[in-house]
Design an enzyme around this catalytic site. Structure first.
Site, short mmCIF file in Angstrom:
data_model
loop_
_atom_site.label_atom_id
_atom_site.label_comp_id
_atom_site.label_asym_id
_atom_site.label_seq_id
_atom_site.Cartn_x
_atom_site.Cartn_y
_atom_site.Cartn_z
N SER A 24 0.83 -1.21 0.00
CA SER A 24 0.00 0.00 0.00
C SER A 24 0.86 1.25 0.00
O SER A 24 0.61 2.21 -0.75
CB SER A 24 -0.90 0.03 1.25
OG SER A 24 -1.92 -0.91 1.13
N ARG A 28 1.65 4.35 -2.95
CA ARG A 28 1.51 5.78 -2.65
C ARG A 28 2.83 6.51 -2.84
O ARG A 28 2.88 7.63 -3.35
CB ARG A 28 0.96 5.94 -1.23
CG ARG A 28 -0.53 5.55 -1.17
CD ARG A 28 -0.96 5.17 0.23
NE ARG A 28 -2.39 4.93 0.32
CZ ARG A 28 -3.00 3.78 -0.02
NH1 ARG A 28 -2.28 2.75 -0.49
NH2 ARG A 28 -4.30 3.63 0.12
N ASP A 340 -7.44 -7.68 4.70
CA ASP A 340 -6.61 -8.51 3.81
C ASP A 340 -6.10 -9.78 4.52
O ASP A 340 -5.56 -10.68 3.86
CB ASP A 340 -5.41 -7.71 3.28
CG ASP A 340 -5.86 -6.61 2.30
OD1 ASP A 340 -6.99 -6.68 1.79
OD2 ASP A 340 -5.07 -5.68 2.07
N LYS A 367 -12.62 -8.85 -3.77
CA LYS A 367 -11.15 -8.67 -3.79
C LYS A 367 -10.59 -9.40 -5.03
O LYS A 367 -11.32 -9.62 -5.99
CB LYS A 367 -10.56 -9.18 -2.48
CG LYS A 367 -10.98 -8.35 -1.26
CD LYS A 367 -10.34 -6.99 -1.25
CE LYS A 367 -10.73 -6.17 -0.03
NZ LYS A 367 -10.30 -4.77 -0.15
C1 S3P Z 1 -5.67 -0.95 -0.12
C2 S3P Z 1 -6.90 -0.86 0.46
C3 S3P Z 1 -7.76 -2.02 0.74
C4 S3P Z 1 -6.98 -3.31 0.70
C5 S3P Z 1 -6.08 -3.40 -0.49
C6 S3P Z 1 -5.09 -2.25 -0.48
C7 S3P Z 1 -4.90 0.28 -0.34
O1 S3P Z 1 -8.78 -2.09 -0.24
O2 S3P Z 1 -7.85 -4.42 0.74
O3 S3P Z 1 -5.38 -4.62 -0.49
O4 S3P Z 1 -3.67 0.20 -0.56
O5 S3P Z 1 -5.49 1.36 -0.29
P1 S3P Z 1 -10.12 -1.20 -0.11
O6 S3P Z 1 -9.77 0.20 -0.35
O7 S3P Z 1 -11.02 -1.75 -1.17
O8 S3P Z 1 -10.61 -1.47 1.26
#
Ligand code: S3P
Length: 461
Positions: A24, A28, A340, A367
């Site tokens: 994540s 970013r 997750d 997912k």
């Molecule tokens: C993520 C947000 C989550 C997560 C995904 C990564 C992110 O999804 O399940 O693996 O990096 O912002 P959602 O935004 O759908 O909750």
């Protein structure tokens, strides 16, 4: 299609692992570096294919991305000098890439197209498109998908490929009350809000991960948070040039808690001399799995806490024989903070005494696979008694008893492949996990890390 062959654990695991960079945060770090005009040095990127998709996307938008030893250096364009992509952007398997890009590209004066692989092409985009349209964005999708499963799947929605823009006027700030807690949607709306005239407010029903707010605010973006509300007030900042800059020009990506969850689980299932997962991001929006494991009676030491680039980081340490775990209930905010990790937590629940219930997890239906259905199928492959529910699952644990050796179809989902591999350590003979190529989207070094810890897991082409 490659497979993993996993032997049962015959001795406790042991070792110290530098957990690869958080996926994540990697997305970013790359995307927000495009928005700066000074070069940014990103250290500790996890190396997964999903982050690679974001890296390629930003080069299509005008950034240069170069390797320098262990680091990646991004020379961005700034928010207002991006290039129109010459070709459609391939987001691969990455929901975060496509949804974040929707918000960023919605405010740009050029047209762009986004697409992905078979799994991404089924994932719902209305959640991001509708609020962006309310801000004046032009986005169209490829029609609709119907539910992925019989028992509670997704309803009709807009799916990729998506066409975005061109936008001739500015976006308008808007108030968004999100129906679903989603950091991807929140990030898209923040990125759109930065390009809009007027204030954008985003309120979520649960605590989704807050890496975007932390990092963009550190870069000088006009973002504040008040409880579950994020407020973007861009006007003065925008008139002053909309500059973003990363302090020090460098960012260290801490270890991925979602990847570390598999290693922690391995140490709990197989027992550990000492297993150390070093440098893991312990941002409270990501540590639901640690709370669930504590409620199950596991003892995981959180050592050496520190701050890395505005994120709390620590080492996770597991010592001792496989503990006696007890069932628990996972629901509400904890589910959001562990979304997750539900597949691996469900695997651990099969080794706990009693019946564990996962609720409020309907998001798992949409997912990388329908993770309620694929987690249940993975557990059943080992003979675990479990049942899908529309918003989660119920798992009956049989502690101490070896599981039947399993043959698991990962359904091309990295987290199902890895959760199945860990549970295989508790089986009475070798197990086989099919279709594991997608482990490379988030944790390319999974096999070698598991070997370092002493597990017998190998990949066959
Ligand atoms: C993520 C947000 C989550 C997560 C995904 C990564 C992110 O999804 O399940 O693996 O990096 O912002 P959602 O935004 O759908 O909750």
């Amino acid at each position: 299609m490659s497979v993993f062959i996993v032997d049962p654990a015959t001795r406790p695991l042991s070792g110290t692992i530098d957990v690869p960079g958080d996926k994540s945060l990697g997305h970013r770090a790359l995307l927000f570096s495009l928005l700066t005009r000074a070069p940014v040095r990103i250290r500790g990127l996890g190396g997964g294919a999903d982050n690679g998709r974001t890296a390629r996307a930003i080069t299509q938008l005008g950034a240069t991305v170069t390797r320098d030893g262990d680091a990646v250096v991004v020379q961005g364009t700034g928010l207002r000098a991006m290039q129109a992509p010459a070709a459609a952007i391939d987001c691969g398997n990455s929901g975060t890439t496509i949804r974040m890009l929707c918000g960023l590209l919605a405010g740009q004066p050029f047209r762009s197209e986004l697409f992905g692989d078979e799994s991404l092409s089924k994932r719902p985009m209305r959640r991001v498109i509708d609020p962006l349209r309310a801000m004046g964005a032009h986005i169209t999708g490829a029609g609709s998908t119907s539910g992925q499963s019989d028992d509670g799947g997704a309803s009709a929605d807009v799916v990729p490929p998506l066409a975005i823009g061109p936008l001739s006027e500015r976006l308008r700030g808007a108030d968004h009350g999100l129906a679903i807690a989603s950091a991807q949607v929140k990030t898209a709306l923040i990125l759109a809000g930065l390009q809009a005239g007027g204030v954008t407010r985003i309120t979520e029903p649960g605590p989704s991960r807050d890496h975007t707010e932390r990092l963009l605010a550190a870069m000088g973006a006009p973002i504040t948070t008040r409880g579950r509300e994020v407020i973007v007030s861009p006007d003065a900042w925008s008139e002053a040039g909309a500059a973003l800059e990363l302090p020090g020009g460098a960012i260290d990506v801490p270890g991925d808690p979602s990847s570390s969850a598999f290693l922690v689980a391995a140490a709990l299932v197989a027992g550990a001399d000492t297993v150390v997962c070093r440098g893991v991001c312990v941002n409270p929006t990501r540590t639901g799995f640690l709370d669930v494991l504590a409620a199950m009676g596991a003892s995981i030491a959180i050592e050496n806490p520190r701050d890395v680039g505005g994120e709390p980081v620590a080492d996770l340490v597991i010592r001792g024989a496989a503990p006696e775990l007890r069932a628990t209930e996972v629901s509400g905010d904890v589910t959001v903070r562990a979304i997750d990790e539900v597949p691996i937590l469900a695997a651990i629940a099969s080794r706990a005494k009693g019946v564990t219930v996962f609720r409020d997890a309907e998001e798992l239906r949409v997912k990388e696979s329908d993770r309620i259905a694929t987690t249940v199928a993975m557990l059943r492959a080992f003979g675990v008694e479990c049942e899908a529910r529309p918003d989660g699952l119920v798992v009956a644990g049989t502690p101490g008893r070896p599981l039947s050796p399993g043959r698991v179809d990962s359904a091309s989902d990295h987290r199902i492949a890895m959760a199945g591999s860990i549970l295989a350590l508790a089986a009475g003979g070798p197990s086989r996990i099919d279709d594991v190529g997608n482990v490379a989207t988030s944790f390319p070094s999974f096999v070698s890390v598991m070997s370092t810890l002493g597990a017998s897991l190998h990949q066959e082409p």
